[in-house]
Design a protein around this motif. Sequence first.
Motif, PDB file in Angstrom:
ATOM      1  N   SER A   1      11.287  19.274  18.555  1.00  0.00           N
ATOM      2  CA  SER A   1      11.143  19.214  17.098  1.00  0.00           C
ATOM      3  C   SER A   1      11.753  17.938  16.512  1.00  0.00           C
ATOM      4  CB  SER A   1      11.842  20.424  16.482  1.00  0.00           C
ATOM      5  OG  SER A   1      11.910  20.258  15.090  1.00  0.00           O
ATOM      6  N   MET A   2      11.032  17.347  15.576  1.00  0.00           N
ATOM      7  CA  MET A   2      11.528  16.163  14.863  1.00  0.00           C
ATOM      8  C   MET A   2      11.982  16.517  13.452  1.00  0.00           C
ATOM      9  SD  MET A   2      11.725  13.761  16.918  1.00  0.00           S
ATOM     10  CE  MET A   2      12.119  12.454  15.755  1.00  0.00           C
ATOM     11  N   ALA A   3      12.127  17.823  13.192  1.00  0.00           N
ATOM     12  CA  ALA A   3      12.499  18.241  11.832  1.00  0.00           C
ATOM     13  C   ALA A   3      13.847  17.652  11.405  1.00  0.00           C
ATOM     14  CB  ALA A   3      12.529  19.762  11.755  1.00  0.00           C
TER      15      ALA A   3
ATOM     16  N   ARG B   1       6.174   6.406  13.857  1.00  0.00           N
ATOM     17  CA  ARG B   1       5.044   5.836  13.116  1.00  0.00           C
ATOM     18  C   ARG B   1       3.864   5.435  13.988  1.00  0.00           C
ATOM     19  NH1 ARG B   1       8.385   1.995   9.068  1.00  0.00           N
ATOM     20  NH2 ARG B   1       9.433   1.678  11.037  1.00  0.00           N
TER      21      ARG B   1
ATOM     22  N   CYS C   1      13.931  12.299  19.698  1.00  0.00           N
ATOM     23  CA  CYS C   1      12.999  11.225  19.326  1.00  0.00           C
ATOM     24  C   CYS C   1      11.763  11.423  20.204  1.00  0.00           C
ATOM     25  CB  CYS C   1      13.646   9.865  19.559  1.00  0.00           C
ATOM     26  SG  CYS C   1      12.636   8.507  18.937  1.00  0.00           S
TER      27      CYS C   1
ATOM     28  N   ASP D   1       9.293   2.864  18.127  1.00  0.00           N
ATOM     29  CA  ASP D   1       9.786   3.999  17.346  1.00  0.00           C
ATOM     30  C   ASP D   1      11.206   4.368  17.782  1.00  0.00           C
ATOM     31  OD1 ASP D   1       7.836   4.610  15.423  1.00  0.00           O
ATOM     32  OD2 ASP D   1       6.592   5.662  16.894  1.00  0.00           O
TER      33      ASP D   1
ATOM     34  N   ARG E   1      13.617  14.045  10.378  1.00  0.00           N
ATOM     35  CA  ARG E   1      12.802  13.945   9.162  1.00  0.00           C
ATOM     36  C   ARG E   1      13.605  14.406   7.944  1.00  0.00           C
ATOM     37  NH1 ARG E   1       8.781  16.669  11.091  1.00  0.00           N
ATOM     38  NH2 ARG E   1       9.315  18.653  10.142  1.00  0.00           N
ATOM     39  N   GLU E   2      14.279  15.552   8.086  1.00  0.00           N
ATOM     40  CA  GLU E   2      14.967  16.126   6.923  1.00  0.00           C
ATOM     41  C   GLU E   2      16.271  15.414   6.603  1.00  0.00           C
ATOM     42  OE1 GLU E   2      15.158  20.231   8.104  1.00  0.00           O
ATOM     43  OE2 GLU E   2      12.953  20.384   7.989  1.00  0.00           O
TER      44      GLU E   2
ATOM     45  N   GLY F   1      15.160  11.114   6.855  1.00  0.00           N
ATOM     46  CA  GLY F   1      13.889  10.647   6.296  1.00  0.00           C
ATOM     47  C   GLY F   1      13.125   9.791   7.290  1.00  0.00           C
ATOM     48  N   TRP F   2      13.285  10.121   8.592  1.00  0.00           N
ATOM     49  CA  TRP F   2      12.671   9.288   9.636  1.00  0.00           C
ATOM     50  C   TRP F   2      11.645  10.092  10.429  1.00  0.00           C
ATOM     51  CZ3 TRP F   2      11.647   9.012  14.798  1.00  0.00           C
ATOM     52  CH2 TRP F   2      11.275   7.750  15.280  1.00  0.00           C
ATOM     53  N   THR F   3      10.544   9.418  10.719  1.00  0.00           N
ATOM     54  CA  THR F   3       9.502  10.044  11.538  1.00  0.00           C
ATOM     55  C   THR F   3       8.827   8.953  12.383  1.00  0.00           C
ATOM     56  OG1 THR F   3       7.704  11.634  11.327  1.00  0.00           O
ATOM     57  CG2 THR F   3       7.697   9.891   9.740  1.00  0.00           C
TER      58      THR F   3
END
Length: 330
Positions: A296-298, A309, A230, A209, A301-302, A305-307
């Motif tokens: 925070s992974m905001a 897996r 991360c 990741d 993500r925002e 567009g990654w998070t």
Amino acid sequence: MALMGKTALVTGATGFLGGALTRRLAGEGVRVRALARQPHKAARLQGIQGVEIVMGDITDAAQMRAAAAGCHVVFHGAAALRGPLEAQRRVNVEGTRQVIRAAAAAAAERVVHVSTIAVYGYAAQGEVNEDLPLTPGRVPYNISKAEGEAAAREEAARHGLAYSIIRPAMIYGPGSGMWTASLFRLAQRRPVIFIGAGSGCAYPIYVDDVVDLMVRLASHPAAVGEAFNCAPDPAPTWREFLLAYARLAGHERWLGLPPLPLKLAAPLVEWALTLRGEPQDVPALVDFLQGRRRYSMAKARERLGWTPRVTLAEGVSRCAPWLREKGLLR
Ligand SMILES: NC(=O)c1ccc[n+]([C@@H]2O[C@H](COP(=O)([O-])OP(=O)(O)OC[C@H]3O[C@@H](n4cnc5c(N)ncnc54)[C@H](OP(=O)(O)O)[C@@H]3O)[C@@H](O)[C@H]2O)c1
């Protein structure tokens, strides 16, 4: 993949994270220049198609210029993870300056600098996002990595170089001495001995990741000039993390030590570590292990567009073949 056909310098390529990144990039058609400073460690990278090994030390300006020449992207993962502050500063701050200058001289399109959540220090509480000021405290690694980030930003700005920063949490996976081999050794003991019920949060993030986000940061337009956590969000508890390893070893037994005596012994442990040249803030560490933060992974993500897996169960099970190979798991 946006980097296919490009040339990328990877510093720290002989290490855990840099090795995984090198293999991923080479497997996807990127020409990798892998920086190594010790021939016996460089040998591990020999024979990987698409990988050219270059010898050099990141504190040496001429060697870094030669290593970066012709590279489109520079991934800077090399770092000193332990030792006295001045020795870590030489690598993590001054070495970082040389890497960024070399990337600028090569007119690289992007540098991805590897930082760490340790730059937020043990004092950070609650939700930890990328806008918080860095409060590394008094641990040499945390201080030198925070200063290294500042040096990377400063040099990149001075040279007009596009950069991104990744702040990984506890990177685990095959090849991790700390968060896989050492923790597995602790977890395979019956019972697992830890602080209390282990209800404080751990922050394990699977190596693939981290590599994946690094690759994203190397080309995404919204990543320029920005830092990204991360980390697992939400984070598991220490009990969940350690028992995932314990189950690999065939048990789930737990013995919680009362926190107070540990806290009382902390200054003594710190004194012993300082004598060994490995200063730590042990009282703060004992509190940190019992705390519940959320890195925070905001933002990733925002904006990207990654998070992450890889789930904890999946990641730990992917460690099993390597633990067997090392003779740790039978
Ligand atoms: N592991 C984690 O949980 C974690 C978490 C957050 C952030 N990070 C960051 O991730 C990066 C990689 O960490 P890692 O766990 O992969 O560490 P590692 O396995 O110890 O690798 C460190 C790498 O840096 C190289 N290096 C050190 N000093 C150097 C110098 N002066 N010149 C050239 N190369 C040098 C080492 O080379 P040798 O092989 O020759 O020693 C090695 O390749 C670091 O920036 C670290 O701060 C790690």
